[in-house]
Design a protein around this motif. Structure first.
Motif, PDB file in Angstrom:
ATOM      1  N   GLU A 295       0.813  -1.211   0.000  1.00  0.00           N
ATOM      2  CA  GLU A 295       0.000   0.000   0.000  1.00  0.00           C
ATOM      3  C   GLU A 295       0.852   1.270   0.000  1.00  0.00           C
ATOM      4  O   GLU A 295       0.308   2.361   0.143  1.00  0.00           O
ATOM      5  N   ASP A 298      -0.074   3.715  -2.909  1.00  0.00           N
ATOM      6  CA  ASP A 298      -1.349   4.390  -2.653  1.00  0.00           C
ATOM      7  C   ASP A 298      -1.189   5.476  -1.596  1.00  0.00           C
ATOM      8  O   ASP A 298      -1.803   6.548  -1.694  1.00  0.00           O
ATOM      9  N   MET A 299      -0.348   5.202  -0.606  1.00  0.00           N
ATOM     10  CA  MET A 299      -0.108   6.209   0.426  1.00  0.00           C
ATOM     11  C   MET A 299       0.620   7.421  -0.142  1.00  0.00           C
ATOM     12  O   MET A 299       0.336   8.572   0.221  1.00  0.00           O
ATOM     13  N   LYS A 301       0.376   8.481  -3.271  1.00  0.00           N
ATOM     14  CA  LYS A 301      -0.606   9.224  -4.061  1.00  0.00           C
ATOM     15  C   LYS A 301      -1.529  10.039  -3.162  1.00  0.00           C
ATOM     16  O   LYS A 301      -1.889  11.179  -3.489  1.00  0.00           O
ATOM     17  N   LEU A 302      -1.912   9.467  -2.029  1.00  0.00           N
ATOM     18  CA  LEU A 302      -2.765  10.196  -1.093  1.00  0.00           C
ATOM     19  C   LEU A 302      -2.043  11.403  -0.505  1.00  0.00           C
ATOM     20  O   LEU A 302      -2.626  12.476  -0.349  1.00  0.00           O
ATOM     21  N   GLU A 326      -8.804  10.533   2.739  1.00  0.00           N
ATOM     22  CA  GLU A 326      -9.105   9.343   1.950  1.00  0.00           C
ATOM     23  C   GLU A 326     -10.421   9.496   1.202  1.00  0.00           C
ATOM     24  O   GLU A 326     -10.540   9.134   0.014  1.00  0.00           O
ATOM     25  N   HIS A 329     -10.017  12.015  -1.649  1.00  0.00           N
ATOM     26  CA  HIS A 329      -9.208  11.453  -2.727  1.00  0.00           C
ATOM     27  C   HIS A 329     -10.022  10.477  -3.572  1.00  0.00           C
ATOM     28  O   HIS A 329      -9.909  10.436  -4.805  1.00  0.00           O
ATOM     29  N   ARG A 330     -10.868   9.677  -2.924  1.00  0.00           N
ATOM     30  CA  ARG A 330     -11.715   8.745  -3.663  1.00  0.00           C
ATOM     31  C   ARG A 330     -12.709   9.498  -4.554  1.00  0.00           C
ATOM     32  O   ARG A 330     -12.929   9.142  -5.712  1.00  0.00           O
ATOM     33  N   LYS A 333     -10.876  10.920  -7.622  1.00  0.00           N
ATOM     34  CA  LYS A 333     -10.591   9.950  -8.667  1.00  0.00           C
ATOM     35  C   LYS A 333     -11.857   9.588  -9.443  1.00  0.00           C
ATOM     36  O   LYS A 333     -11.808   9.444 -10.679  1.00  0.00           O
TER      37      LYS A 333
END
Length: 568
Positions: A295, A298-299, A301-302, A326, A329-330, A333
């Motif tokens: 992960e 992904d971290m 990118k966050l 989080e 960010h979702r 996207k």
């Protein structure tokens, strides 16, 4: 200082000393000797040759600059532990230790067990006197914390600890055996005590349910210590060791100092210590290898999204409110994918071309076919479908501007240019004119212009010319360009007599170095249509004579070379 030890020198003694030092430096007087009889270099500065006050002996010497000699046997010398001196006394002596009766120490320094009644009062069990040893130690030996260490003593300590640990293990095993019983009534009592407030009474009265057993396993698993860390289940505080004891330290994988950098403060090595091994096969591929797995991407990118949002003025912080980051960010996207799909649909609706985006399934593209093809040893197709020839990456057979032929299909010899065969146009972006363009190109060709100029220059019935030039220079330019071929062009035929005469003239002309440049300029003018000095025109023989004389000798070493094999 040396002068302070000897005393203050008089003016005469000081002058004699200076004269003696000058004579020693000049080599006229022998060098001064130190205490050991070794000569002292007179050119050594005073701040080096002069000993400090705490090492000054009053004599000139360089012993304070030399490393003291240490014998190898002095390092191994140490006190003999537990060694006693002489025979044991039979009665107490005055001034001896009141506890053990030894004369070498007092009661407060005695290492024996304190007695209820000392040897002073009982006169029994008097210990022997300690051996007072004098071991000379140097400056470093006095301050060495491991000086006199005996490894055999540590072996005894480890054996003692091992024996204590074995005894503790036996005691724990005995306690476990005593707590274990095979009595069914005791087991049923423990099972009922584990049930809460009369719940689950419909279960088996002899044993608990499987859920209770799983709960016990989880409870014991929480209480157990994980590898590399210690967890206190009451305070929920984790004390993690930096590495497991059996693991090899990172800096020991590759001892090359030029390998990956190891940070001793954080005990981290970001790069791989061994570079000629694949990361998946390496024992340790560096701490950065873990950043690209799991992960971690992904971290990252966050975190990047939080930074960019904060730069635009939004209140987004990854560490302060990770749940909010989080969620945002979702949503970001999802909105980004939605906008991308809308833009793709709008572009296809406006410009079309959706059929070109459809591709055959990968199973059909890479699958087998039913077409039978048989090849020979040379790769030629014997049976089956012929191979498709490989085409160029450049566009072929592309017709533009109503042309029926491609660019480069026609070559104009008079102008030396490429063009279209359909209209004889030498302009690449021109529009096709067909047969009219061919007639226009013929009319404007050099040969037609020459014929037209000759016909215009012919006199009429009244004696006047058909073509009128504005000046004589225009007439000469037309005659020069279209009247005759230029020198050195076309099929050249040389006359031997004229060539020999030209060679003689060129040799005479070459002897005059001052006139060479002017002669070449005149020949150039003659080649362009003018006449050479003297009224004679430059011929092909003159040009060949000049070339041979110019390139003969050292300027062209291969000019006169003849191959004997072919010449014969």
């Amino acid at each position: 200082m040396a002068s302070s030890a000897v005393g203050k020198l008089s003016r005469e003694e000081q002058r004699r000393k200076q004269d003696l030092d000058a004579a020693r430096k000049a080599g006229t007087a022998p060098a001064e000797l130190d205490e050991e009889g070794r000569p002292i270099n007179p050119h050594i500065p005073q701040y080096i040759s002069q000993a400090p006050w705490y090492l000054d002996t009053g004599a000139r010497s360089l012993s304070h600059q030399r490393k003291p000699e240490v014998k190898a046997n002095d390092i191994d010398k140490w006190y003999d532990r537990g060694k006693k001196a002489g025979p044991v006394a039979t009665k107490y002596r005055k001034g001896a230790c009141e506890n053990c009766g030894s004369m070498t120490h007092k009661r407060h320094d005695c290492l024996e067990r304190p007695r209820k009644k000392g040897a002073k009062y009982t006169g029994k069990d008097i210990q022997a006197d300690d051996l007072v040893q004098d071991v000379p130690l140097g400056f470093d030996a006095k301050r060495d914390r491991w000086n006199g260490y005996d490894a055999a003593e540590f072996k005894e300590i480890t054996e003692e600890y091992a024996a204590l640990e074995a005894a503790r293990q036996k005691i724990r095993e005995a306690e476990i055996d005593s707590q274990t019983t095979t009595d069914l009534a005791a087991v049923r009592k423990v099972a009922k005590a584990g049930k809460g407030d009369g719940k689950d009474k419909e279960d088996d009265p002899d044993f608990g349910s499987s859920e209770d057993e799983d709960g016990d396993d989880e409870k014991y698993a929480d209480a157990a210590d994980a590898v590399g860390q210690k967890l206190d289940t009451k305070t929920r505080i984790t004390v993690r060791n930096l590495r497991i004891r059996e693991d090899t330290a990172k800096y020991l994988i590759n001892l090359d100092p030029e390998s990956a950098y190891y940070d001793p403060k954080t005990r981290s090595m970001r790069d791989a210590p061994v570079t000629n091994t694949a990361p998946e096969d390496a024992k340790f591929a560096g701490d950065n290898f873990l950043r690209g797995s799991g992960e971690a991407p992904d971290m990252q990118k966050l975190q990047l999204f939080a930074w960019q949002s904060a730069a635009r003025g939004n209140d987004v912080h990854l560490n302060a409110n990770p749940t909010q980051g989080e969620i945002l960010h979702r949503k970001f996207k999802e909105k980004k994918e939605e906008i991308r799909d809308k833009s793709k649909v709008s572009i296809l609706a406006k410009y079309g071309g959706e059929e070109y985006l459809e591709q055959a399934p990968r199973e059909l593209l890479q699958g087998q076919s039913e077409e039978y093809v048989e090849y020979s040893r040379t790769g030629k197709v014997i049976k089956g479908k012929e191979r498709v020839k490989t085409r160029s990456k450049y566009a072929e057979d592309v017709l533009i501007n109503n042309h029926t032929a491609v660019w480069g299909s026609w070559y104009d010899r008079s102008s030396g240019q490429w063009g279209f065969a359909c209209c004889h146009s030498v302009i690449h972006g021109s529009y096709c004119t067909g047969a009219a363009g061919i007639e226009a190109a013929k009319a404007s060709s050099a040969q037609n212009l020459l014929m037209a100029a000759a016909a215009a220059a012919a006199p009429n019935d009244d004696g006047a010319s058909k073509l009128s030039f504005t000046s004589t220079s225009d007439r000469k330019r037309v005659e020069q360009k279209f009247g005759k071929p230029r020198l050195g062009e076309g099929d050249v035929r040389l006359d031997d007599d004229r060539l020999s005469r030209a060679m003689q003239e060129e040799r005479k002309r070459k002897s005059k170095a001052d006139e060479e440049e002017e002669g070449w300029r005149s020949r150039k003018r003659a080649a362009n249509g003018s006449t050479l000095g003297g009224g004679s025109e430059v011929t092909e023989e003159d040009l060949e004579a000049y070339r041979r004389n110019r390139l003969a000798g050292a300027e062209d070493p291969m000019f006169n070379y003849k191959d004997s094999e072919f010449d014969s």
